[in-house]
Structure formats: structure tokens, C-alpha cells
Write a protein that holds these residues in place. Sequence first.
Motif, mmCIF file in Angstrom:
data_model
loop_
_atom_site.group_PDB
_atom_site.id
_atom_site.type_symbol
_atom_site.label_atom_id
_atom_site.label_comp_id
_atom_site.label_asym_id
_atom_site.label_seq_id
_atom_site.Cartn_x
_atom_site.Cartn_y
_atom_site.Cartn_z
ATOM 1 N N VAL A 119 0.808 -1.218 0.000
ATOM 2 C CA VAL A 119 0.000 0.000 0.000
ATOM 3 C C VAL A 119 0.846 1.276 0.000
ATOM 4 N N GLY A 120 1.969 1.264 0.716
ATOM 5 C CA GLY A 120 2.791 2.467 0.803
ATOM 6 C C GLY A 120 3.158 3.051 -0.559
ATOM 7 N N PRO A 121 3.695 2.227 -1.500
ATOM 8 C CA PRO A 121 4.066 2.794 -2.808
ATOM 9 C C PRO A 121 2.856 3.352 -3.557
ATOM 10 N N ARG A 173 11.319 -0.449 6.807
ATOM 11 C CA ARG A 173 12.323 -1.008 7.728
ATOM 12 C C ARG A 173 13.158 -2.119 7.075
ATOM 13 N N HIS A 174 12.576 -2.836 6.111
ATOM 14 C CA HIS A 174 13.329 -3.923 5.481
ATOM 15 C C HIS A 174 14.206 -3.401 4.360
ATOM 16 N N ASP A 175 15.145 -4.274 3.935
ATOM 17 C CA ASP A 175 15.946 -3.928 2.761
ATOM 18 C C ASP A 175 15.065 -3.990 1.523
ATOM 19 N N THR A 197 0.647 -15.940 -3.228
ATOM 20 C CA THR A 197 -0.143 -15.404 -4.335
ATOM 21 C C THR A 197 -1.250 -14.545 -3.749
ATOM 22 N N VAL A 198 -1.526 -13.426 -4.383
ATOM 23 C CA VAL A 198 -2.677 -12.623 -3.951
ATOM 24 C C VAL A 198 -3.635 -12.463 -5.133
ATOM 25 N N ILE A 199 -4.892 -12.256 -4.786
ATOM 26 C CA ILE A 199 -5.935 -12.125 -5.795
ATOM 27 C C ILE A 199 -6.239 -10.658 -6.026
ATOM 28 N N GLU A 257 1.647 -13.155 -8.190
ATOM 29 C CA GLU A 257 2.642 -13.389 -7.152
ATOM 30 C C GLU A 257 2.873 -12.065 -6.413
ATOM 31 N N ARG A 258 2.700 -12.113 -5.112
ATOM 32 C CA ARG A 258 2.764 -10.872 -4.325
ATOM 33 C C ARG A 258 4.088 -10.144 -4.513
ATOM 34 N N ALA A 259 5.189 -10.927 -4.503
ATOM 35 C CA ALA A 259 6.514 -10.300 -4.585
ATOM 36 C C ALA A 259 6.689 -9.565 -5.919
ATOM 37 N N GLY A 301 15.561 0.026 4.717
ATOM 38 C CA GLY A 301 16.421 -0.157 5.893
ATOM 39 C C GLY A 301 16.255 0.980 6.889
ATOM 40 N N GLU A 302 15.101 1.619 6.888
ATOM 41 C CA GLU A 302 14.842 2.730 7.807
ATOM 42 C C GLU A 302 13.558 2.433 8.575
ATOM 43 N N GLN A 303 13.738 2.121 9.847
ATOM 44 C CA GLN A 303 12.580 1.747 10.662
ATOM 45 C C GLN A 303 12.101 2.928 11.497
ATOM 46 N N CYS A 307 1.152 3.301 6.568
ATOM 47 C CA CYS A 307 0.913 2.142 5.679
ATOM 48 C C CYS A 307 1.816 1.029 6.166
ATOM 49 N N ASP A 308 1.925 0.904 7.485
ATOM 50 C CA ASP A 308 2.937 0.022 8.071
ATOM 51 C C ASP A 308 2.340 -1.252 8.647
ATOM 52 N N GLY A 309 1.221 -1.678 8.053
ATOM 53 C CA GLY A 309 0.748 -3.026 8.300
ATOM 54 C C GLY A 309 0.167 -3.253 9.692
ATOM 55 N N ALA A 344 -2.667 -20.574 11.479
ATOM 56 C CA ALA A 344 -1.409 -20.020 10.960
ATOM 57 C C ALA A 344 -1.133 -20.748 9.647
ATOM 58 N N TYR A 345 -0.149 -20.275 8.872
ATOM 59 C CA TYR A 345 0.027 -20.905 7.558
ATOM 60 C C TYR A 345 1.491 -20.987 7.162
ATOM 61 N N GLN A 346 1.741 -21.892 6.212
ATOM 62 C CA GLN A 346 3.051 -21.984 5.550
ATOM 63 C C GLN A 346 2.816 -22.004 4.051
ATOM 64 N N GLY A 384 -9.963 -12.662 -0.217
ATOM 65 C CA GLY A 384 -9.028 -12.047 -1.165
ATOM 66 C C GLY A 384 -9.287 -10.560 -1.331
ATOM 67 N N GLN A 385 -9.610 -9.878 -0.228
ATOM 68 C CA GLN A 385 -9.958 -8.463 -0.346
ATOM 69 C C GLN A 385 -9.043 -7.515 0.437
ATOM 70 N N GLY A 386 -8.122 -8.039 1.255
ATOM 71 C CA GLY A 386 -7.318 -7.148 2.104
ATOM 72 C C GLY A 386 -6.580 -6.088 1.309
ATOM 73 N N MET A 387 -5.854 -6.516 0.296
ATOM 74 C CA MET A 387 -5.090 -5.577 -0.531
ATOM 75 C C MET A 387 -6.027 -4.749 -1.424
HETATM 76 C C1 LIG Z 1 -1.991 -15.532 3.510
HETATM 77 C C2 LIG Z 1 -2.503 -14.209 2.999
HETATM 78 C C3 LIG Z 1 -3.139 -14.162 1.776
HETATM 79 C C4 LIG Z 1 -3.641 -12.950 1.299
HETATM 80 N N1 LIG Z 1 -4.302 -12.938 0.112
HETATM 81 C C5 LIG Z 1 -4.845 -11.780 -0.342
HETATM 82 C C6 LIG Z 1 -5.527 -11.751 -1.591
HETATM 83 O O1 LIG Z 1 -5.650 -12.763 -2.268
HETATM 84 N N2 LIG Z 1 -6.057 -10.563 -2.011
HETATM 85 C C7 LIG Z 1 -5.982 -9.436 -1.258
HETATM 86 O O2 LIG Z 1 -6.527 -8.409 -1.670
HETATM 87 N N3 LIG Z 1 -5.323 -9.438 -0.070
HETATM 88 C C8 LIG Z 1 -4.752 -10.574 0.386
HETATM 89 N N4 LIG Z 1 -4.063 -10.591 1.577
HETATM 90 C C9 LIG Z 1 -3.968 -9.338 2.356
HETATM 91 C C10 LIG Z 1 -2.852 -8.448 1.855
HETATM 92 O O3 LIG Z 1 -1.635 -9.148 1.837
HETATM 93 C C11 LIG Z 1 -2.752 -7.235 2.782
HETATM 94 O O4 LIG Z 1 -4.014 -6.637 2.920
HETATM 95 C C12 LIG Z 1 -1.769 -6.217 2.228
HETATM 96 O O5 LIG Z 1 -0.483 -6.770 2.189
HETATM 97 C C13 LIG Z 1 -1.762 -4.959 3.088
HETATM 98 O O6 LIG Z 1 -0.746 -4.111 2.640
HETATM 99 P P1 LIG Z 1 -0.065 -3.040 3.627
HETATM 100 O O7 LIG Z 1 0.888 -2.304 2.791
HETATM 101 O O8 LIG Z 1 -1.159 -2.323 4.354
HETATM 102 O O9 LIG Z 1 0.664 -3.906 4.724
HETATM 103 P P2 LIG Z 1 1.957 -4.799 4.506
HETATM 104 O O10 LIG Z 1 1.910 -5.469 3.200
HETATM 105 O O11 LIG Z 1 2.064 -5.627 5.741
HETATM 106 O O12 LIG Z 1 3.163 -3.768 4.471
HETATM 107 C C14 LIG Z 1 3.551 -3.015 5.592
HETATM 108 C C15 LIG Z 1 4.983 -2.589 5.392
HETATM 109 O O13 LIG Z 1 5.341 -1.701 6.442
HETATM 110 C C16 LIG Z 1 6.658 -2.022 6.882
HETATM 111 N N5 LIG Z 1 6.793 -1.546 8.259
HETATM 112 C C17 LIG Z 1 6.129 -1.999 9.342
HETATM 113 N N6 LIG Z 1 6.485 -1.303 10.447
HETATM 114 C C18 LIG Z 1 7.392 -0.395 10.032
HETATM 115 C C19 LIG Z 1 8.142 0.622 10.712
HETATM 116 N N7 LIG Z 1 7.982 0.826 12.028
HETATM 117 N N8 LIG Z 1 8.999 1.384 9.997
HETATM 118 C C20 LIG Z 1 9.150 1.194 8.665
HETATM 119 N N9 LIG Z 1 8.474 0.239 7.979
HETATM 120 C C21 LIG Z 1 7.597 -0.542 8.650
HETATM 121 C C22 LIG Z 1 6.721 -3.527 6.748
HETATM 122 O O14 LIG Z 1 8.045 -3.997 6.688
HETATM 123 C C23 LIG Z 1 5.962 -3.749 5.444
HETATM 124 O O15 LIG Z 1 6.812 -3.699 4.320
HETATM 125 C C24 LIG Z 1 -3.520 -11.781 2.078
HETATM 126 C C25 LIG Z 1 -2.858 -11.822 3.299
HETATM 127 C C26 LIG Z 1 -2.356 -13.030 3.764
HETATM 128 C C27 LIG Z 1 -1.673 -13.054 5.092
#
Ligand SMILES: Cc1cc2nc3c(=O)[nH]c(=O)nc-3n(C[C@H](O)[C@H](O)[C@H](O)COP(=O)(O)OP(=O)(O)OC[C@H]3O[C@@H](n4cnc5c(N)ncnc54)[C@H](O)[C@@H]3O)c2cc1C
Length: 451
Positions: free
Chosen positions: A23-25, A43-45, A59-61, A114-116, A137-139, A169-171, A195-197, A315-318
Motif C-alpha cells: 500500500v505504501g508505494p 524497515r526492510h531492505d 499469491t494474492v488475488i 505473485e505478491r513479490a 532499511g529505515e525503521q 501504511c505500516d501493516g 497459521a500458515y506456511q 481475497g480483499q485485504g489488498m
Molecule cells: C496468507 C494471505 C493471503 C492474502 N491474500 C490476499 C488476496 O488474495 N487478495 C488481497 O486483496 N489481499 C490478500 N491478503 C492481504 C494483503 O496481503 C494485505 O491486505 C496487504 O499486504 C496490506 O498491505 P499493507 O501495505 O497495508 O501492509 P503490509 O503489506 O504488511 O506492508 C507493511 C509494510 O510496512 C513495513 N513496516 C512496518 N512497520 C514499520 C516501521 N515501524 N517502519 C518502517 N516500515 C515498517 C513492513 O516492513 C511492510 O513492508 C492476504 C494476506 C495473507 C496473510
Amino acid sequence: MAERTGVRTAGSPETVVVGAGLVGPVAAMYLAGRYGPVTVLERHDDPRTAAAAGGRSLTVILSARGWRVLRELGLEERVRAISVPLHGRRGHLPDGGTPLTAYSRDGAPIWAVERARLQHILLDAAEATPGVRIRFGEQVVGVDLDAPEVRVRGASGERVLRCAHLLGCDGAHSAVRAAMSARGVREHVGTLELAYQEITLELPWCEPENMHYWPAGDALFGAFPTLSAGRFTGCVFLRRQGPAPSYAAVAAGLPAPDQFAAAFPELARAIPDLGEQLAAKPVSHIALVSCDTWVWEDRAALVGDSCHAMAPFMGQGMNCSFEDVRVLAACLDGERGWSAGLAAYERQRRPDADAVSALSLEHYRTMSRLPEPGAEAAAALSRRLSALFPDRFVPLYERCAFTEESYAGAQESERRLRRLVREIQDRHPGAADRIPDRELRGHVLSRSPLC
Ligand SMILES: Cc1cc2nc3c(=O)[nH]c(=O)nc-3n(C[C@H](O)[C@H](O)[C@H](O)COP(=O)(O)OP(=O)(O)OC[C@H]3O[C@@H](n4cnc5c(N)ncnc54)[C@H](O)[C@@H]3O)c2cc1C
């Protein structure tokens, strides 16, 4: 509080975005063109460098709301090129049944990506956007909501970065939300019981135009096709606590592959390196977050998982989070000043996030449990109603994934449909499936469209 302008000092960004996940970008790209320089702190590289690549295969949808945002950012084609269309969800039930549920009535697909790789595209595009700077690399280790400013820890020590506006946007474990919580905002942070793998596998007998899932009562396996023929990325979901299959039972010494094989015998036979993958892949927990305030005066706002991390099964979080950003920008554009803009954003989005979070949790329960006979009869009646009145009774999944209707509105429509189904079943105990179409139609038409 009077609107503040020009609080930032020379050289500091107008807006600091904390987090460069998905979300941040996106937020940086929407804001930089409109409101001046944006610095994103992560915070990550940089995940695009070999050193940072962690071998994750999630994978995300992507569905309508996500695509709208990618289209507005000019990224639709690039993302489409790495996405796989999915037309339905194929269950592989313990009794040998393989029901297929289409995602939409007209055959339109949702898309697996693919999420990555998606994140790499977003980071490239954000970095190419004038005014956006991403610092890896800045937390953020401290947030002052009044200034506003953030304390940042990086390779060269700590520094303070001032700005006019701050976006969290820090999750799920957000530092910005923590600062708001310290000032009295109420947050609810939990962990899903599963939990999942991530597991990669070959499933040559599974059609690549569908997502596949194996429910096992206390466990669930979901697999998504990739661009490589026959290759799928999967997730095994096990309970964190409780008897096998569970991660607690793994911790107590019951081997993970044995538990996996008991729950998913067909899959265990198809994954030759199952033991290695289960031993090597990290176990990830799923945070559930809600928060009763999303914005702080004209200074800060939470966006994405920082204010609504939800169960992932709809599949709606993102998709919802991308829509947050679009709505935030529209509110800032439409209102006078950030104070009113941020307040409008929260008013519009919070009920929707609450709704889709609740729907996602419910969907998880439906998918993970084995189908109950009563539930199937109700679902069949819903399907008939939606075939007879395609515009009035749009299936819930379709409302969420293929429209941009508010999630709260979709939830309310679903409640009405379920009330109607119950009412019809009560009138015709055990025989609702035999009511002729004409009678069913008459029953619906005798009611107000809002009932
Ligand atoms: C198993 C799984 C499957 C999913 N499938 C789907 C799907 O199919 N479709 C869908 O829409 N959504 C899906 N989601 C949800 C989706 O992944 C999230 O909603 C989305 O990643 C949210 O993005 P975000 O940027 O808010 O948070 P994140 O992706 O968590 O990003 C947060 C970022 O903030 C950084 N950060 C945290 N704290 C700090 C700090 N103090 N300083 C600097 N940086 C910091 C983290 O390193 C990270 O890079 C899935 C989630 C999971 C777990």
C-alpha cells in the motif's frame, strides 16, 4: 483546530509514508502528484535486491477494486502480464466430491498474481514518480503526532524526520497506530486461529483456470495456478492451538508431514519434498486488526492493514487497501484542507472495512468447514433467487470482487437475501427446493425491494 500549512522545514518531505509493502508505494504515487514530495520509509531492505529475496511464494488475488487503482496509476498492463485469470474455486472434499463454484455468473475472472512480483512493479513505479523517494532499511521507532515527525533508525543511527502529513501504511503492527493508541484511540488486535506456511507444488491434474482448495475441518489447503504450466503456489493453514492437525501438535513432537498427510492424503502424495518444505518454510500468523479512529486531526491517517488487517479468505485485504488510497485522495481533492479530507476518508472507509473484515472471517468459516446439508439447501435457494432476479440478488462474492459497491452495502444486501431465504424455507419446510419458479417470483415481487 486551525489548518496548518507549510509546517515542514526546508528539505523535509510534505508527506511521510511509513511502510513500503503493497500500500505504501500506491499511496506515495497518488499523493506526490497532488500534494508535494513524499518520502516512504521501509524497515526492510529493498526486496528487489537478491540479498533481500526471501523465497516467499504467496499469491494474492486482484479484483475490480485493485484493478481500478492499477489502471489509474497506469500499471494495469504490466500487472496483467504477470497475472493468471481464475474463473472459479474447485473444492476437493474428503468424500471425493469436487464442487466448482464460479466466481461470477457471467464467467468473468479474478486474477492471481505473485505478491513479490506485484510489489516489485509498485516499487519501480513509485520510484519513477517525480517527488517520491523510498528509503529502505529505515525503521520508524517513534512517532510524534503533534509535530508531526518520526524518529527513524537506519544503518547510520537515528534521526528525526519532520513533515506536514503522515500516513501509516505500516501493516498490522503499525507504529503510527501505536502512537494513536497511546493517545487514547481504541484498537483491537488479534490473531486468527489458523497459521500458515507457503508450499509450492505441481498439480498436473488440477485445471489451471481455477483456484483449488482442500477443506479438512480443522485445516485447509489452498492452491493457486502460476504462469508455469502445472505449477501451483499453495498455503497450508493449520490451527495454532488444539489437537492435531495443529502447530501445537507439531511443537509437541507430532511430525508436521504426518499431520499433513493425515489431513491431505492426496496432496501429500503429490509433494515429493513435503518434509523439507514444512521444515524450511516459516510459519506465519494472521493478524486481525480494527481501530475506532483512523485519522489524527490534519496530520496523520492509517491506511491498509494498519487499520483493518483481516482474514485473507475473501481475497480483499489488498484490494480494499488500494481502494482506501483512492478514496483518501478523492476526499483530499474534494474537501477543503486535510482536516476535512481525512475526516471524510475515515467516515467513508471505516464502515466498509468493518464490513469486509466481518465477511472475510465468515467466508473463512464457510470454506474451512465441511459443507453442512442445511447450508447447502440455503445456498441453492440463494442461487435460484439470483438466477431469477440477476440484478436484485447479486451474490455476495460478486459484489465484493466484481463491483465497487460499498462493502457495507454488500453486507446489508446479503443480510436481506438471507432473511428472504429463511422466510421461504420456513413457509415451505423441507420443500423449498421444489417451489416452482412462478411462485418464487411472486413471493419476491410481493415484497418491497428493500426487504
Ligand atoms: C496468507 C494471505 C493471503 C492474502 N491474500 C490476499 C488476496 O488474495 N487478495 C488481497 O486483496 N489481499 C490478500 N491478503 C492481504 C494483503 O496481503 C494485505 O491486505 C496487504 O499486504 C496490506 O498491505 P499493507 O501495505 O497495508 O501492509 P503490509 O503489506 O504488511 O506492508 C507493511 C509494510 O510496512 C513495513 N513496516 C512496518 N512497520 C514499520 C516501521 N515501524 N517502519 C518502517 N516500515 C515498517 C513492513 O516492513 C511492510 O513492508 C492476504 C494476506 C495473507 C496473510
